[in-house]
Write a protein that holds these residues in place. Structure first.
Motif, short mmCIF file in Angstrom:
data_model
loop_
_atom_site.label_atom_id
_atom_site.label_comp_id
_atom_site.label_asym_id
_atom_site.label_seq_id
_atom_site.Cartn_x
_atom_site.Cartn_y
_atom_site.Cartn_z
N VAL B 109 19.00 -10.43 -82.77
CA VAL B 109 19.99 -9.95 -83.53
C VAL B 109 19.44 -8.50 -84.42
O VAL B 109 20.00 -7.48 -84.73
CB VAL B 109 20.77 -10.76 -84.55
CG1 VAL B 109 21.75 -9.94 -85.46
CG2 VAL B 109 21.66 -11.67 -83.68
N ALA B 110 18.30 -8.72 -84.71
CA ALA B 110 17.44 -7.83 -85.54
C ALA B 110 16.88 -6.74 -84.77
O ALA B 110 16.73 -5.47 -85.37
CB ALA B 110 16.25 -8.62 -86.37
N PHE B 111 16.94 -6.74 -83.39
CA PHE B 111 16.38 -5.73 -82.72
C PHE B 111 16.86 -4.30 -83.03
O PHE B 111 15.92 -3.36 -83.06
CB PHE B 111 16.26 -6.32 -81.09
CG PHE B 111 15.52 -5.33 -80.27
CD1 PHE B 111 14.12 -5.82 -79.94
CD2 PHE B 111 15.75 -4.13 -79.54
CE1 PHE B 111 13.48 -5.20 -78.84
CE2 PHE B 111 15.28 -3.55 -78.65
CZ PHE B 111 14.00 -4.05 -78.38
N GLY B 112 18.06 -4.15 -82.80
CA GLY B 112 18.57 -3.06 -83.07
C GLY B 112 18.22 -2.29 -84.26
O GLY B 112 17.85 -0.96 -84.31
N LEU B 113 18.37 -2.79 -85.13
CA LEU B 113 17.69 -2.52 -86.51
C LEU B 113 16.44 -2.19 -86.79
O LEU B 113 16.02 -1.10 -87.20
CB LEU B 113 18.49 -3.50 -87.69
CG LEU B 113 19.88 -3.96 -87.90
CD1 LEU B 113 20.12 -4.89 -88.81
CD2 LEU B 113 20.72 -2.62 -88.13
N LYS B 114 15.64 -2.98 -86.29
CA LYS B 114 14.16 -2.82 -86.37
C LYS B 114 13.94 -1.41 -85.48
O LYS B 114 12.95 -0.76 -85.88
CB LYS B 114 13.62 -3.74 -85.63
CG LYS B 114 12.14 -3.67 -85.22
CD LYS B 114 11.22 -3.59 -86.22
CE LYS B 114 9.77 -3.37 -85.81
NZ LYS B 114 8.76 -2.74 -86.62
N MET B 115 14.65 -1.17 -84.37
CA MET B 115 14.26 -0.13 -83.54
C MET B 115 14.75 1.24 -84.44
O MET B 115 14.25 2.54 -84.14
CB MET B 115 15.01 -0.04 -82.19
CG MET B 115 14.35 -1.00 -81.12
SD MET B 115 12.74 -0.87 -81.05
CE MET B 115 11.99 -2.46 -81.32
N GLN B 116 15.75 1.25 -85.27
CA GLN B 116 16.18 2.25 -86.12
C GLN B 116 15.47 2.49 -87.25
O GLN B 116 15.92 3.28 -88.19
CB GLN B 116 17.81 2.20 -86.42
CG GLN B 116 18.47 2.07 -85.01
CD GLN B 116 19.86 1.71 -85.56
OE1 GLN B 116 20.91 2.58 -85.53
NE2 GLN B 116 20.59 0.49 -85.60
N ARG B 117 14.46 1.49 -87.55
CA ARG B 117 13.45 1.63 -88.62
C ARG B 117 14.37 1.40 -89.98
O ARG B 117 14.21 2.09 -90.85
CB ARG B 117 12.91 2.84 -88.87
CG ARG B 117 11.99 3.32 -87.48
CD ARG B 117 11.52 4.59 -87.57
NE ARG B 117 10.72 5.00 -86.32
CZ ARG B 117 9.68 4.60 -86.12
NH1 ARG B 117 8.81 4.08 -86.90
NH2 ARG B 117 8.96 5.24 -85.12
N VAL B 118 15.36 0.49 -89.79
CA VAL B 118 16.00 0.22 -90.92
C VAL B 118 14.99 -0.86 -91.95
O VAL B 118 14.13 -1.30 -91.51
CB VAL B 118 17.37 -0.74 -90.69
CG1 VAL B 118 17.91 -1.34 -92.01
CG2 VAL B 118 18.26 -0.09 -89.76
N PRO B 119 15.13 -0.42 -93.32
CA PRO B 119 14.21 -1.16 -94.18
C PRO B 119 14.41 -2.63 -94.13
O PRO B 119 15.45 -3.21 -93.63
CB PRO B 119 14.82 -0.79 -95.75
CG PRO B 119 15.40 0.51 -95.46
CD PRO B 119 15.95 0.48 -94.01
N LYS B 120 13.26 -3.21 -94.04
CA LYS B 120 13.07 -4.83 -93.97
C LYS B 120 14.12 -5.87 -94.83
O LYS B 120 14.77 -6.41 -94.14
CB LYS B 120 11.63 -5.37 -94.19
CG LYS B 120 10.87 -5.05 -93.09
CD LYS B 120 9.47 -4.77 -93.32
CE LYS B 120 8.76 -4.17 -91.97
NZ LYS B 120 7.20 -3.98 -92.41
N VAL B 121 14.43 -5.28 -95.90
CA VAL B 121 15.30 -5.93 -96.84
C VAL B 121 16.44 -6.10 -96.43
O VAL B 121 17.31 -6.90 -96.10
CB VAL B 121 15.47 -5.56 -98.32
CG1 VAL B 121 16.01 -6.56 -99.30
CG2 VAL B 121 13.70 -5.54 -98.72
N GLU B 122 17.09 -4.64 -95.84
CA GLU B 122 18.27 -4.44 -95.28
C GLU B 122 18.48 -5.31 -94.20
O GLU B 122 19.61 -5.85 -93.81
CB GLU B 122 18.61 -3.12 -95.26
CG GLU B 122 20.11 -2.75 -95.01
CD GLU B 122 20.42 -1.22 -94.73
OE1 GLU B 122 19.52 -0.58 -95.05
OE2 GLU B 122 21.32 -1.06 -93.85
N ILE B 123 17.41 -5.23 -93.27
CA ILE B 123 17.51 -5.95 -91.96
C ILE B 123 17.95 -7.53 -92.02
O ILE B 123 18.68 -8.01 -91.62
CB ILE B 123 16.39 -6.02 -90.98
CG1 ILE B 123 15.92 -4.51 -90.55
CG2 ILE B 123 16.23 -6.81 -89.83
CD1 ILE B 123 14.59 -4.38 -89.82
N ALA B 124 17.21 -7.93 -93.08
CA ALA B 124 17.46 -9.55 -93.31
C ALA B 124 18.87 -9.49 -93.74
O ALA B 124 19.48 -10.76 -93.48
CB ALA B 124 16.39 -9.90 -94.25
#
Lengths: 301, 365
Positions: B109-124
């Motif tokens: 689920v986190a993959f897409g956000l990680k690829m878009q370099r979303v900040p870690k806190v926001e990803i979680a």
């Protein structure tokens, strides 16, 4: 409870006798080899009492030791390079359409199919011509040795690696890569986080196969080796010509052990995968740096 | 269905998707043929058709996994026909979900956000939210092979929705599920779409699924978009024989247009039937089994058209009965609710199949 496809009666007995014969056929020579490597006495084939002196001799023999180091260095270097090139070739053949693909595909199998001797003669001719040209054009005086052995091993190992990696790639759905692209991954990140972790077991198995092939090769190496360097199998082959001593036996046993270990490792890696790899993961899941843990670390730390 | 050519529309007024003259060829095969389609923001749209009709290719062109051979594709007013998939504000739920088997639910689920370099806190935060949205709490650390089909589907949904795409594409989203789960998920998907308010475009070959879930349906066959409309429009006024046949059960009677309100059936009888097709065109009269009446030949109501045939068989469905009535020139099915009493003819009996004018539609053959 036994199913009707299971053999019964005389067939069953005949089959088990047959399999024992096969095992004896396979393992009796190895057993004899191992036994006589501990034989005290210069005569191979006559038991002269137990000794470890030949193993001692193996580690004391300067030429053997230098040949072992050449073997290991050649094996590691040729494996690393052929794994990179072989994996790239497999990816190209499996994932991209390009002109001449079928020809390339067929040619890639060639080193596996053609006889070792042919390959060896090819290498011999190639290197003598190549070094002559180097000498004529650049005035470089290169000799056959470590470099030429490594290059010749890379040449046949690319085939082995790409065959193994391709088998793995063919079993991997392209949809996973599409999903990664759809989820904003660049092509490189798709490879890094999705394709590579998926084909990793194939790459590892290919690498171990290449390592084994390189460590075992005699024929090609003999033609590519020069006065400067020789590998262990070629050196052993030379020893035999001067008469077989239990030193040859001991050396062979050690080589055998190393090869068996590598092949076993290769098989274990082929079993291990994201899907079927629970056996290796079990017990040490958190300790192992799986792609998942790595990704998780990158996300949350 | 066509654009007015205004290229400088303000984004928030533009359609979610606007396909203009989209064509896709694979070699000499035309997979999608000159399709024009506009899908509004917030719509739940179904692309419906038999396998090989080009619906998945159309979806893949919207996702960027195939590039159209010709035509323009706009996403909220921005031309996107040649953008790579990772540059488009759309996400896809793939047919077999395509979950990454080497990653846990959470990391998938986190993959897409990680690829878009979303900040870690926001990803979680967003991953937790998405997993909550599809009710998968507690399964974060599972891998896809440890999940049931329905759970995998939810992971695929969460993995796409967590990116807050402008359009969510679903390729046969319920195809891999068994019947009971499929019906359950139909309702859930619909509710989910209302909740997130994102445009959903889904591909299906199941007409019932399309009718149940979609706000509008586009029917495709052999690469051509035959009809676009609400489920009711498509069911009640199919444009041609293919659509009439593909959506629901139907009786089709061959006929010829005699005038704009009369057609001639294959047996030579003229019946009223409105159409705006040219006189002499070959058409089909479409009569849904549940809209056909059945009476004793001498008891047909005055305002009904009817044809008389012999009852060939009766199929018992529990809640309904389907009567097959044979004529020399055709065969009709009549569906009756299983009510006590009423007319129950025997097999072999002469019966009249009847209809009122508003029960039939005349479609292109």
């Amino acid at each position: 409870m036994s199913s009707t496809v299971q053999p019964r009666g005389a067939t069953k007995i005949a089959l088990s006798v047959h399999s024992w014969l096969v095992y004896i056929f396979f393992f009796a020579p190895i057993f004899v080899l191992i036994v006589f490597s501990f034989s005290d006495g210069r005569n191979v084939g006559r038991w002269g009492g137990f000794t470890l002196e030949w193993y001692q001799g193996f580690f004391d023999h300067n030429q053997i030791q230098s040949a072992v180091w050449v073997s290991i260095r050649v094996a590691l270097l040729s494996t690393v390079i052929s794994v990179v090139l072989g994996t790239l070739a497999a990816l190209a053949l499996e994932r991209f359409k390009f002109r001449g693909r079928q020809v390339f595909d067929a040619l890639l199998y060639l080193p596996i199919i053609i006889p070792d001797v042919t390959m060896a003669v090819m290498m011999l001719l190639f290197f003598s011509e190549f070094f002559e040209l180097l000498d004529a054009w650049f005035n470089l005086d290169w000799q056959k040795g470590f470099g030429s052995i490594t290059i010749s091993h890379i040449a046949f190992n690319i085939s082995f690696v790409s065959v193994v990696v391709r088998a793995r790639l063919a079993g991997m759905s392209e949809v996973l890569e599409e999903a990664a692209l759809d989820l904003y991954a660049t092509r490189w990140k798709t490879f890094r986080y999705v394709t590579f972790p998926q084909i990793m077991p194939g790459v590892a198995a290919g690498a171990l196969l290449a390592l084994t092939e390189s460590l075992d090769d005699v024929v090609v190496t003999q033609f590519a080796a020069g006065p400067g360097a020789t590998t262990l199998p070629v050196f052993v082959f030379g020893l035999i010509r001067r008469g077989v001593t239990p030193l040859v036996n001991a050396t062979s046993v050690l080589m055998l052990t190393a090869s068996v270990f590598l092949v076993a490792l290769s098989l274990a890696f082929q079993q291990f995968s994201g899907r079927g790899g629970r056996s290796l993961l079990r017990g040490g899941r958190e300790a192992v740096s799986t792609p998942n843990n790595q990704m998780k670390k990158e996300i949350y730390q | 269905m066509t654009s007015d050519g205004g290229n400088d529309q303000v984004n928030n007024q533009a359609a979610a998707l606007e396909l203009t003259a989209i064509t896709k060829r694979f070699g000499s095969v035309v997979a999608v043929d000159n399709v024009d389609l506009e899908i509004a923001d917030g719509e739940f749209f179904a692309l419906l058709g038999p396998s090989g009709c080009g619906k998945t290719t159309t979806l893949r062109m919207i996702a960027g996994l195939e590039l159209p051979s010709e035509g323009s594709l706009k996403i909220f007013g921005d031309e996107a026909a040649t953008l790579p998939p990772n540059k488009r504000p759309v996400n896809t739920v793939f047919q077999d979900y395509a979950l990454f088997p080497h990653m846990t639910v959470e990391v998938n689920v986190a993959f897409g956000l990680k690829m878009q370099r979303v900040p870690k806190v926001e990803i979680a935060e967003r991953v937790r939210e998405a997993i909550g949205l599809v009710r998968l709490e507690g399964l974060e650390q599972r891998r896809s092979q440890q999940l049931s089909g329905g759970q995998r589907q939810r992971v695929a949904l969460a993995r796409a929705l967590v990116n807050r795409p402008k359009v969510l594409l679903l390729d046969e989203p319920l195809g891999a599920l068994d019947l009971k789960l499929r019906q359950e998920m139909q309702g859930e998907l619909k509710a989910l779409q209302r909740e997130v308010g994102i445009t959903f475009v889904f591909v299906t070959h199941d007409q019932e699924e399309a009718l149940t879930m979609a706000d509008r349906i586009g029917v495709l066959n052999e690469g051509e978009l035959l009809q676009v409309g609400t489920p009711a429009e498509i069911y009640e006024h199919p444009v041609n024989r293919f659509v009439a046949n593909f959506i629901g059960q139907t009786n089709l009677l061959d006929a010829t247009v005699v005038s704009n309100d009369t057609v001639c059936l294959a047996n030579g009888v003229h019946i009223p039937g409105k159409s705006d097709l040219d006189v002499g065109s070959r058409v089909a009269v479409c009569l849904r089994p549940e809209r056909a009446g059945m009476h004793r030949p001498d008891q047909v109501p005055a305002d009904h058209q009817s044809v008389v045939g012999r009852l060939e068989s009766v199929t018992y469905l529990g809640n309904a009965l389907v009567y097959t009535v044979a004529f020399e020139w055709a065969r009709l099915e009549v569906r009756r609710e299983n009510q006590p009493g009423g007319y129950r003819p025997y097999v072999g009996e002469e019966v009249a199949v009847s209809w009122t004018l508003d029960a039939i539609s005349v479609v292109r053959a």
